[in-house]
Design a protein around this motif. Structure first.
Motif, PDB file in Angstrom:
ATOM      1  N   ALA A  60     -60.080  38.485  42.828  1.00  0.00           N
ATOM      2  CA  ALA A  60     -59.643  37.654  43.977  1.00  0.00           C
ATOM      3  C   ALA A  60     -58.523  36.676  43.277  1.00  0.00           C
ATOM      4  CB  ALA A  60     -60.615  36.769  44.339  1.00  0.00           C
ATOM      5  N   ASP A  61     -57.418  36.363  44.057  1.00  0.00           N
ATOM      6  CA  ASP A  61     -56.317  35.455  43.945  1.00  0.00           C
ATOM      7  C   ASP A  61     -56.909  34.009  44.289  1.00  0.00           C
ATOM      8  OD1 ASP A  61     -54.617  37.271  42.791  1.00  0.00           O
ATOM      9  OD2 ASP A  61     -54.066  37.904  44.704  1.00  0.00           O
ATOM     10  N   ILE A  62     -57.644  34.067  45.467  1.00  0.00           N
ATOM     11  CA  ILE A  62     -58.001  32.851  45.890  1.00  0.00           C
ATOM     12  C   ILE A  62     -59.530  33.110  46.333  1.00  0.00           C
ATOM     13  CG2 ILE A  62     -58.150  30.956  47.584  1.00  0.00           C
ATOM     14  CD1 ILE A  62     -54.813  31.693  47.877  1.00  0.00           C
ATOM     15  N   ILE A  63     -60.496  32.184  46.079  1.00  0.00           N
ATOM     16  CA  ILE A  63     -62.046  32.132  46.368  1.00  0.00           C
ATOM     17  C   ILE A  63     -62.061  30.885  47.100  1.00  0.00           C
ATOM     18  CG2 ILE A  63     -64.079  32.322  45.704  1.00  0.00           C
ATOM     19  CD1 ILE A  63     -62.984  33.631  42.937  1.00  0.00           C
ATOM     20  N   ILE A  64     -62.703  31.252  48.410  1.00  0.00           N
ATOM     21  CA  ILE A  64     -63.083  30.009  49.485  1.00  0.00           C
ATOM     22  C   ILE A  64     -64.486  29.976  49.319  1.00  0.00           C
ATOM     23  CG2 ILE A  64     -62.943  28.923  51.390  1.00  0.00           C
ATOM     24  CD1 ILE A  64     -60.190  30.392  51.939  1.00  0.00           C
ATOM     25  N   ILE A  65     -64.876  28.953  48.726  1.00  0.00           N
ATOM     26  CA  ILE A  65     -66.448  28.496  48.741  1.00  0.00           C
ATOM     27  C   ILE A  65     -67.024  27.699  49.963  1.00  0.00           C
ATOM     28  CG2 ILE A  65     -68.489  27.491  47.709  1.00  0.00           C
ATOM     29  CD1 ILE A  65     -66.930  27.851  45.016  1.00  0.00           C
ATOM     30  N   ALA A  66     -67.842  28.486  51.014  1.00  0.00           N
ATOM     31  CA  ALA A  66     -68.030  27.836  52.174  1.00  0.00           C
ATOM     32  C   ALA A  66     -69.785  27.810  52.179  1.00  0.00           C
ATOM     33  CB  ALA A  66     -67.496  28.703  53.421  1.00  0.00           C
ATOM     34  N   ALA A  67     -70.554  27.564  51.240  1.00  0.00           N
ATOM     35  CA  ALA A  67     -71.917  27.791  50.945  1.00  0.00           C
ATOM     36  C   ALA A  67     -72.283  26.310  51.568  1.00  0.00           C
ATOM     37  CB  ALA A  67     -72.313  27.572  49.467  1.00  0.00           C
ATOM     38  N   ILE A 105     -63.185  24.619  47.464  1.00  0.00           N
ATOM     39  CA  ILE A 105     -64.431  24.250  48.077  1.00  0.00           C
ATOM     40  C   ILE A 105     -64.182  23.690  49.378  1.00  0.00           C
ATOM     41  CG2 ILE A 105     -66.415  22.658  47.976  1.00  0.00           C
ATOM     42  CD1 ILE A 105     -66.006  22.561  44.843  1.00  0.00           C
ATOM     43  N   LYS A 106     -64.788  24.380  50.469  1.00  0.00           N
ATOM     44  CA  LYS A 106     -64.737  24.046  51.843  1.00  0.00           C
ATOM     45  C   LYS A 106     -66.169  23.619  52.299  1.00  0.00           C
ATOM     46  CE  LYS A 106     -60.989  25.579  54.077  1.00  0.00           C
ATOM     47  NZ  LYS A 106     -60.248  24.365  54.665  1.00  0.00           N
ATOM     48  N   SER A 107     -67.045  23.687  51.621  1.00  0.00           N
ATOM     49  CA  SER A 107     -68.183  22.996  51.872  1.00  0.00           C
ATOM     50  C   SER A 107     -68.304  21.426  51.914  1.00  0.00           C
ATOM     51  CB  SER A 107     -69.566  23.399  50.790  1.00  0.00           C
ATOM     52  OG  SER A 107     -69.691  24.711  50.724  1.00  0.00           O
ATOM     53  N   THR A 108     -69.353  20.987  52.649  1.00  0.00           N
ATOM     54  CA  THR A 108     -69.300  19.429  52.758  1.00  0.00           C
ATOM     55  C   THR A 108     -69.858  18.894  51.530  1.00  0.00           C
ATOM     56  OG1 THR A 108     -69.275  19.602  55.295  1.00  0.00           O
ATOM     57  CG2 THR A 108     -69.996  17.552  54.117  1.00  0.00           C
ATOM     58  N   ILE A 127     -60.245  22.997  43.601  1.00  0.00           N
ATOM     59  CA  ILE A 127     -59.649  22.132  44.665  1.00  0.00           C
ATOM     60  C   ILE A 127     -60.575  21.946  45.675  1.00  0.00           C
ATOM     61  CG2 ILE A 127     -57.270  22.185  43.894  1.00  0.00           C
ATOM     62  CD1 ILE A 127     -56.754  23.919  46.428  1.00  0.00           C
ATOM     63  N   PHE A 128     -60.436  20.843  46.555  1.00  0.00           N
ATOM     64  CA  PHE A 128     -61.131  20.692  47.782  1.00  0.00           C
ATOM     65  C   PHE A 128     -60.276  20.593  48.935  1.00  0.00           C
ATOM     66  CE2 PHE A 128     -63.325  17.694  50.874  1.00  0.00           C
ATOM     67  CZ  PHE A 128     -64.188  18.536  51.103  1.00  0.00           C
ATOM     68  N   SER A 129     -60.768  21.473  50.177  1.00  0.00           N
ATOM     69  CA  SER A 129     -60.132  21.327  51.445  1.00  0.00           C
ATOM     70  C   SER A 129     -61.319  21.214  52.541  1.00  0.00           C
ATOM     71  CB  SER A 129     -59.318  22.482  51.780  1.00  0.00           C
ATOM     72  OG  SER A 129     -58.662  22.585  52.793  1.00  0.00           O
ATOM     73  N   PRO A 130     -61.489  20.015  53.215  1.00  0.00           N
ATOM     74  CA  PRO A 130     -62.545  20.025  53.870  1.00  0.00           C
ATOM     75  C   PRO A 130     -62.065  20.877  55.282  1.00  0.00           C
ATOM     76  CG  PRO A 130     -61.037  17.993  54.049  1.00  0.00           C
ATOM     77  CD  PRO A 130     -60.754  19.020  52.894  1.00  0.00           C
ATOM     78  N   ARG A 147     -55.638  19.270  61.738  1.00  0.00           N
ATOM     79  CA  ARG A 147     -55.268  18.722  60.233  1.00  0.00           C
ATOM     80  C   ARG A 147     -55.520  19.589  59.175  1.00  0.00           C
ATOM     81  NH1 ARG A 147     -59.160  16.653  62.860  1.00  0.00           N
ATOM     82  NH2 ARG A 147     -60.946  15.775  62.028  1.00  0.00           N
ATOM     83  N   ILE A 148     -54.604  19.623  58.306  1.00  0.00           N
ATOM     84  CA  ILE A 148     -54.830  20.311  57.048  1.00  0.00           C
ATOM     85  C   ILE A 148     -54.808  19.437  55.680  1.00  0.00           C
ATOM     86  CG2 ILE A 148     -53.972  22.008  55.491  1.00  0.00           C
ATOM     87  CD1 ILE A 148     -52.628  23.353  57.834  1.00  0.00           C
ATOM     88  N   ILE A 149     -56.117  19.310  55.177  1.00  0.00           N
ATOM     89  CA  ILE A 149     -55.927  18.344  54.208  1.00  0.00           C
ATOM     90  C   ILE A 149     -56.466  19.165  52.742  1.00  0.00           C
ATOM     91  CG2 ILE A 149     -57.437  16.233  53.156  1.00  0.00           C
ATOM     92  CD1 ILE A 149     -58.015  15.431  56.189  1.00  0.00           C
ATOM     93  N   VAL A 150     -55.817  19.030  51.735  1.00  0.00           N
ATOM     94  CA  VAL A 150     -55.895  19.585  50.526  1.00  0.00           C
ATOM     95  C   VAL A 150     -56.013  18.588  49.243  1.00  0.00           C
ATOM     96  CG1 VAL A 150     -55.461  21.313  48.850  1.00  0.00           C
ATOM     97  CG2 VAL A 150     -55.083  21.853  51.147  1.00  0.00           C
ATOM     98  N   GLY A 151     -57.169  18.504  48.591  1.00  0.00           N
ATOM     99  CA  GLY A 151     -57.255  17.505  47.572  1.00  0.00           C
ATOM    100  C   GLY A 151     -57.206  18.214  46.060  1.00  0.00           C
TER     101      GLY A 151
END
Length: 168
Positions: A60-67, A105-108, A127-130, A147-151
């Protein structure tokens, strides 16, 4: 129109099988319609699902965690063990890679979590993106974000901007 190859991984094999059969594993009008259109050949989706997370992470190039991160209001505590378990598997799976994948990380999670987990794991590519998703409207909210927020820190700014562009 931008199309990316997307592979979804889940530990629940029924969800994987459902998605590979173009059946939404969750109740969501847009997901159900997109999958039905893809099944009928009316929509091109570059999506597949697998239970073999390790092999997916290797490529993977990008892994999004939504656990899940269940919140305990009595303890004022988010249980981030599922996120950390995924991060451990990503770290192991990508050990030999010269260029590491971007991990989002997309998880809260609690404030300061991304920075602390980066230190804890030694992985600076996180990184984090809610997510701002409503129940049964997840795909719609992803396709039309309010909205798009990326920390990120300065070192990850370029990757964070690339990810934000993908979301937009």
């Amino acid at each position: 129109e931008i199309n990316n190859n997307v592979t979804v991984t889940d530990i629940i094999s029924e969800k994987v099988d459902s998605l590979n059969s173009f059946i939404s594993p969750i109740r969501d009008e847009y997901i159900e319609r997109f999958l039905e259109e893809a099944k009928e050949g009316k929509r091109r989706l570059n999506i597949k699902a697998s239970s073999d997370a390790s092999s997916i992470y290797k490529e993977a190039d990008i892994i999004i965690i939504a656990a899940p991160t269940n919140y305990d209001p009595n303890m004022n505590f988010f249980d981030c063990s599922a996120v950390e378990s995924v991060l451990d598997l990503i770290k192991t799976s990508t050990e030999g890679r010269k260029i590491k994948p971007l991990i989002v990380i997309k998880s809260t999670v609690p404030v300061g979590y991304t920075e602390s987990v980066r230190r804890k794991t030694g992985m600076n590519n996180i990184i984090f993106s809610p997510e701002f998703l409503r129940e049964s409207k997840a795909l719609y909210d992803n396709l039309s974000p309010s909205r798009i927020i990326v920390g990120c820190d300065d070192a990850m700014r370029k990757d964070a901007e690339t990810f934000a562009m993908l979301l937009s």
